[in-house]
Enzyme design. Structure first.
Site, PDB file in Angstrom:
ATOM      1  N   GLY A  24     -35.902  31.815   3.297  1.00  0.00           N
ATOM      2  CA  GLY A  24     -35.579  31.387   1.847  1.00  0.00           C
ATOM      3  C   GLY A  24     -35.475  32.612   1.008  1.00  0.00           C
ATOM      4  O   GLY A  24     -35.840  34.018   1.658  1.00  0.00           O
ATOM      5  N   GLY A  26     -37.518  34.758  -2.263  1.00  0.00           N
ATOM      6  CA  GLY A  26     -38.653  34.755  -2.995  1.00  0.00           C
ATOM      7  C   GLY A  26     -38.323  35.310  -4.222  1.00  0.00           C
ATOM      8  O   GLY A  26     -37.041  35.675  -4.485  1.00  0.00           O
ATOM      9  N   GLN A  27     -39.007  35.435  -5.010  1.00  0.00           N
ATOM     10  CA  GLN A  27     -38.921  36.103  -6.425  1.00  0.00           C
ATOM     11  C   GLN A  27     -38.501  37.511  -6.467  1.00  0.00           C
ATOM     12  O   GLN A  27     -37.742  37.811  -7.267  1.00  0.00           O
ATOM     13  CB  GLN A  27     -40.498  36.062  -7.128  1.00  0.00           C
ATOM     14  CG  GLN A  27     -40.596  36.617  -8.656  1.00  0.00           C
ATOM     15  CD  GLN A  27     -41.976  37.182  -8.824  1.00  0.00           C
ATOM     16  OE1 GLN A  27     -43.126  36.542  -8.313  1.00  0.00           O
ATOM     17  NE2 GLN A  27     -42.206  38.024  -9.958  1.00  0.00           N
ATOM     18  N   PHE A  28     -38.741  38.502  -5.190  1.00  0.00           N
ATOM     19  CA  PHE A  28     -38.425  39.767  -5.214  1.00  0.00           C
ATOM     20  C   PHE A  28     -36.984  40.007  -4.323  1.00  0.00           C
ATOM     21  O   PHE A  28     -36.387  40.956  -4.553  1.00  0.00           O
ATOM     22  CB  PHE A  28     -39.510  40.762  -4.732  1.00  0.00           C
ATOM     23  CG  PHE A  28     -40.688  40.828  -5.729  1.00  0.00           C
ATOM     24  CD1 PHE A  28     -40.242  41.700  -6.999  1.00  0.00           C
ATOM     25  CD2 PHE A  28     -41.708  40.112  -5.991  1.00  0.00           C
ATOM     26  CE1 PHE A  28     -41.282  42.015  -7.743  1.00  0.00           C
ATOM     27  CE2 PHE A  28     -42.609  40.274  -6.786  1.00  0.00           C
ATOM     28  CZ  PHE A  28     -42.317  41.284  -7.935  1.00  0.00           C
ATOM     29  N   GLY A  29     -36.961  38.987  -3.434  1.00  0.00           N
ATOM     30  CA  GLY A  29     -36.110  39.084  -2.479  1.00  0.00           C
ATOM     31  C   GLY A  29     -36.094  38.164  -1.354  1.00  0.00           C
ATOM     32  O   GLY A  29     -37.036  37.371  -1.415  1.00  0.00           O
ATOM     33  N   LYS A  49     -41.571  40.000   3.831  1.00  0.00           N
ATOM     34  CA  LYS A  49     -41.018  39.962   2.381  1.00  0.00           C
ATOM     35  C   LYS A  49     -40.131  41.107   2.107  1.00  0.00           C
ATOM     36  O   LYS A  49     -40.903  42.124   2.194  1.00  0.00           O
ATOM     37  CB  LYS A  49     -42.031  39.453   1.389  1.00  0.00           C
ATOM     38  CG  LYS A  49     -42.452  38.280   1.321  1.00  0.00           C
ATOM     39  CD  LYS A  49     -43.337  37.868  -0.252  1.00  0.00           C
ATOM     40  CE  LYS A  49     -43.873  36.401  -0.145  1.00  0.00           C
ATOM     41  NZ  LYS A  49     -44.443  36.216  -1.384  1.00  0.00           N
ATOM     42  N   GLU A  94     -48.807  36.837   8.108  1.00  0.00           N
ATOM     43  CA  GLU A  94     -48.988  35.755   9.001  1.00  0.00           C
ATOM     44  C   GLU A  94     -47.923  34.505   8.815  1.00  0.00           C
ATOM     45  O   GLU A  94     -47.551  34.376   7.436  1.00  0.00           O
ATOM     46  CB  GLU A  94     -50.302  35.237   8.611  1.00  0.00           C
ATOM     47  CG  GLU A  94     -50.627  33.901   9.470  1.00  0.00           C
ATOM     48  CD  GLU A  94     -52.093  33.294   8.915  1.00  0.00           C
ATOM     49  OE1 GLU A  94     -52.286  32.164   9.334  1.00  0.00           O
ATOM     50  OE2 GLU A  94     -52.344  33.929   7.823  1.00  0.00           O
ATOM     51  N   LEU A  95     -47.022  34.183   9.852  1.00  0.00           N
ATOM     52  CA  LEU A  95     -46.018  33.259   9.368  1.00  0.00           C
ATOM     53  C   LEU A  95     -46.959  31.674   9.445  1.00  0.00           C
ATOM     54  O   LEU A  95     -47.544  31.461  10.529  1.00  0.00           O
ATOM     55  CB  LEU A  95     -45.218  33.305  10.511  1.00  0.00           C
ATOM     56  CG  LEU A  95     -44.106  32.174  10.828  1.00  0.00           C
ATOM     57  CD1 LEU A  95     -43.029  32.716   9.637  1.00  0.00           C
ATOM     58  CD2 LEU A  95     -43.371  32.245  12.108  1.00  0.00           C
ATOM     59  N   ASP A 140     -51.631  29.873 -10.246  1.00  0.00           N
ATOM     60  CA  ASP A 140     -50.469  29.195  -9.940  1.00  0.00           C
ATOM     61  C   ASP A 140     -50.645  28.393  -8.675  1.00  0.00           C
ATOM     62  O   ASP A 140     -49.800  28.471  -7.621  1.00  0.00           O
ATOM     63  CB  ASP A 140     -49.249  30.279  -9.653  1.00  0.00           C
ATOM     64  CG  ASP A 140     -47.869  29.697  -9.664  1.00  0.00           C
ATOM     65  OD1 ASP A 140     -47.636  28.625 -10.089  1.00  0.00           O
ATOM     66  OD2 ASP A 140     -46.909  30.330  -9.334  1.00  0.00           O
ATOM     67  N   ARG A 144     -46.011  23.908  -4.032  1.00  0.00           N
ATOM     68  CA  ARG A 144     -44.817  24.893  -3.621  1.00  0.00           C
ATOM     69  C   ARG A 144     -45.489  26.323  -3.127  1.00  0.00           C
ATOM     70  O   ARG A 144     -44.709  26.866  -2.567  1.00  0.00           O
ATOM     71  CB  ARG A 144     -43.732  25.191  -4.917  1.00  0.00           C
ATOM     72  CG  ARG A 144     -44.639  25.842  -5.985  1.00  0.00           C
ATOM     73  CD  ARG A 144     -43.634  26.001  -7.202  1.00  0.00           C
ATOM     74  NE  ARG A 144     -44.837  26.497  -8.447  1.00  0.00           N
ATOM     75  CZ  ARG A 144     -45.026  25.831  -9.229  1.00  0.00           C
ATOM     76  NH1 ARG A 144     -44.684  24.561  -9.144  1.00  0.00           N
ATOM     77  NH2 ARG A 144     -45.936  26.001 -10.165  1.00  0.00           N
ATOM     78  N   ASN A 145     -46.730  26.592  -3.399  1.00  0.00           N
ATOM     79  CA  ASN A 145     -47.441  27.683  -3.158  1.00  0.00           C
ATOM     80  C   ASN A 145     -48.409  27.370  -1.758  1.00  0.00           C
ATOM     81  O   ASN A 145     -49.249  28.320  -1.725  1.00  0.00           O
ATOM     82  CB  ASN A 145     -48.083  28.458  -4.285  1.00  0.00           C
ATOM     83  CG  ASN A 145     -47.094  28.855  -5.265  1.00  0.00           C
ATOM     84  OD1 ASN A 145     -45.957  29.470  -4.687  1.00  0.00           O
ATOM     85  ND2 ASN A 145     -47.428  29.116  -6.450  1.00  0.00           N
ATOM     86  N   ASP A 158     -48.802  33.004  -1.856  1.00  0.00           N
ATOM     87  CA  ASP A 158     -48.519  33.521  -3.243  1.00  0.00           C
ATOM     88  C   ASP A 158     -49.393  33.954  -4.303  1.00  0.00           C
ATOM     89  O   ASP A 158     -50.002  33.165  -5.026  1.00  0.00           O
ATOM     90  CB  ASP A 158     -47.480  32.264  -3.884  1.00  0.00           C
ATOM     91  CG  ASP A 158     -46.508  32.824  -4.723  1.00  0.00           C
ATOM     92  OD1 ASP A 158     -46.633  34.074  -5.296  1.00  0.00           O
ATOM     93  OD2 ASP A 158     -45.520  32.345  -4.991  1.00  0.00           O
TER      94      ASP A 158
HETATM   95  P1  ADP Z   1     -42.032  34.326  -3.936  1.00  0.00           P
HETATM   96  O1  ADP Z   1     -43.577  34.150  -4.074  1.00  0.00           O
HETATM   97  O2  ADP Z   1     -41.797  35.942  -3.834  1.00  0.00           O
HETATM   98  O3  ADP Z   1     -41.287  33.679  -4.900  1.00  0.00           O
HETATM   99  P2  ADP Z   1     -42.284  32.772  -1.720  1.00  0.00           P
HETATM  100  O4  ADP Z   1     -43.292  32.854  -1.180  1.00  0.00           O
HETATM  101  O5  ADP Z   1     -41.872  31.701  -2.443  1.00  0.00           O
HETATM  102  O6  ADP Z   1     -41.670  34.133  -2.380  1.00  0.00           O
HETATM  103  O7  ADP Z   1     -41.069  32.803  -0.446  1.00  0.00           O
HETATM  104  C1  ADP Z   1     -39.659  32.408  -0.344  1.00  0.00           C
HETATM  105  C2  ADP Z   1     -39.709  31.335   0.774  1.00  0.00           C
HETATM  106  O8  ADP Z   1     -40.440  32.217   2.165  1.00  0.00           O
HETATM  107  C3  ADP Z   1     -40.254  30.280   0.749  1.00  0.00           C
HETATM  108  O9  ADP Z   1     -39.359  29.257   0.995  1.00  0.00           O
HETATM  109  C4  ADP Z   1     -41.194  30.036   1.471  1.00  0.00           C
HETATM  110  O10 ADP Z   1     -41.413  28.893   2.207  1.00  0.00           O
HETATM  111  C5  ADP Z   1     -41.134  30.980   2.699  1.00  0.00           C
HETATM  112  N1  ADP Z   1     -42.208  31.832   3.008  1.00  0.00           N
HETATM  113  C6  ADP Z   1     -42.853  32.713   2.263  1.00  0.00           C
HETATM  114  N2  ADP Z   1     -44.136  33.211   2.993  1.00  0.00           N
HETATM  115  C7  ADP Z   1     -44.236  32.626   4.132  1.00  0.00           C
HETATM  116  C8  ADP Z   1     -44.950  32.822   5.521  1.00  0.00           C
HETATM  117  N3  ADP Z   1     -45.965  33.478   5.443  1.00  0.00           N
HETATM  118  N4  ADP Z   1     -44.529  31.787   6.456  1.00  0.00           N
HETATM  119  C9  ADP Z   1     -43.720  30.980   6.163  1.00  0.00           C
HETATM  120  N5  ADP Z   1     -42.682  31.032   5.239  1.00  0.00           N
HETATM  121  C10 ADP Z   1     -42.970  31.838   4.055  1.00  0.00           C
END
Ligand code: ADP
Length: 282
Positions: A24, A26-29, A49, A94-95, A140, A144-145, A158
């Site tokens: 997906g 994220g805020q940065f990419g 990320k 970690e995933l 936050d 969603r986090n 997050d």
């Molecule tokens: P940001 O905080 O930079 O906006 P996110 O943490 O929301 O980015 O990450 C974007 C996407 O990646 C989300 O859909 C999230 O579910 C997924 N994601 C982020 N970190 C993990 C992780 N550790 N394990 C599984 N999915 C992740």
């Protein structure tokens, strides 16, 4: 410079990282799922990320999350595994195999029992009590986090917004940026005051999201009307049949207008443990 203050144990050689698929944006990419091959030939599932903009200021802001995360070690907080600090900079975490909590709740609505929902709340409360002991405000806290590792385990993620509190200054005064109004305590909305007790308010909104299995708080209500409702004593409704009475009472306490009337995360954690035991006996 965050690249310098990140502990050298966290530096990872890019050649050890294999990207598999996008998870997906994220805020940065883009965020990817991948594998890290260790020197001992172990393969670890990771989330990677990336940062699409490569100027110094953006890179600093991007690395700040890693800088914050490296301080934490808790079973319900996503762990930082490492960083590649040469461009393009990567954050290796970690995933959480099952992804975002909110979509997981919505997709599996019929499969949830109240015990699992309360268990998620209890795990997050223990993570937040840990952060409180480290003098960190998250700022936050929302479904969603939260990420799902397996059906029995959720983890807080997050740390882009979290801030360490100064010893002599028990709150963080936010300066600018988009704020999650519908999750925020009144003192955060009115005075941009963020404390452990405003985190408690947010956590109760997050618990409400969990107990409703992914409903959105104040859906269809404009942000400006949300603050009016809060000021007039209106709170989110009972999250349905899944919420034990004692848990609803706990939510109300967390939504006390006066911050000092709210329970601490340690109190919330112990209350949730007791509710969980009660539910398991039923
Ligand atoms: P940001 O905080 O930079 O906006 P996110 O943490 O929301 O980015 O990450 C974007 C996407 O990646 C989300 O859909 C999230 O579910 C997924 N994601 C982020 N970190 C993990 C992780 N550790 N394990 C599984 N999915 C992740």
């Amino acid at each position: 410079d965050y690249a310098d203050v990140l502990s050298s144990d966290y530096q990872i050689d890019r050649k050890q990282i294999h990207m598999i698929e996008s998870l997906g944006n994220g805020q940065f990419g883009e965020v990817y799922r991948g594998i890290l091959k260790t020197d001992q030939q172990l393969e670890i599932n990771i989330a990677i990320k990336t940062c699409k903009t490569q100027d110094a200021a953006t890179t600093e802001a991007f690395l700040e999350e890693a800088y914050v995360m490296q301080k934490f070690d808790h079973p319900h907080i996503i762990k930082l595994i490492g960083v590649c600090t040469e461009q393009p900079v990567l954050l290796i975490m970690e995933l959480a195999r099952l992804g975002e909590l909110r979509s997981y709740l919505v997709a599996n609505r019929s499969d949830f029992d109240v015990i699992t929902l309360v268990l998620y709340c209890e795990q997050l409360a223990s993570a937040l009590a840990y952060l409180e002991s480290k003098k960190f405000v998250h700022r936050d806290i929302a479904a969603r986090n939260v990420l799902v590792s397996n059906h029995e385990s959720v983890k807080l993620a997050d740390f882009g917004l979290s801030r360490q509190l100064k010893v002599d200054n028990s709150y963080y005064k936010a300066s600018k940026g988009k704020l999650p109004i519908k999750w925020m305590a009144p003192e955060s909305i009115n005075f941009r005051r963020f404390t452990h007790l405003s985190d408690v308010w947010m956590f109760a909104v997050c618990m409400w999201e969990i107990l409703t299995m992914g409903r959105k708080p104040f859906q269809g209500v404009a942000n400006t009307d949300v603050i009016d409702q809060i000021e007039n004593g209106i709170r989110l409704p009972l999250p349905g049949v899944y919420c034990p009475k004692r848990l609803f009472d706990l939510l109300q306490e967390c939504w006390s207008y006066e911050p000092t009337n709210r329970p601490s995360f340690l109190q919330i954690e112990s209350c949730l443990k007791s509710i969980l035991n009660e539910e398991r006996l039923n």
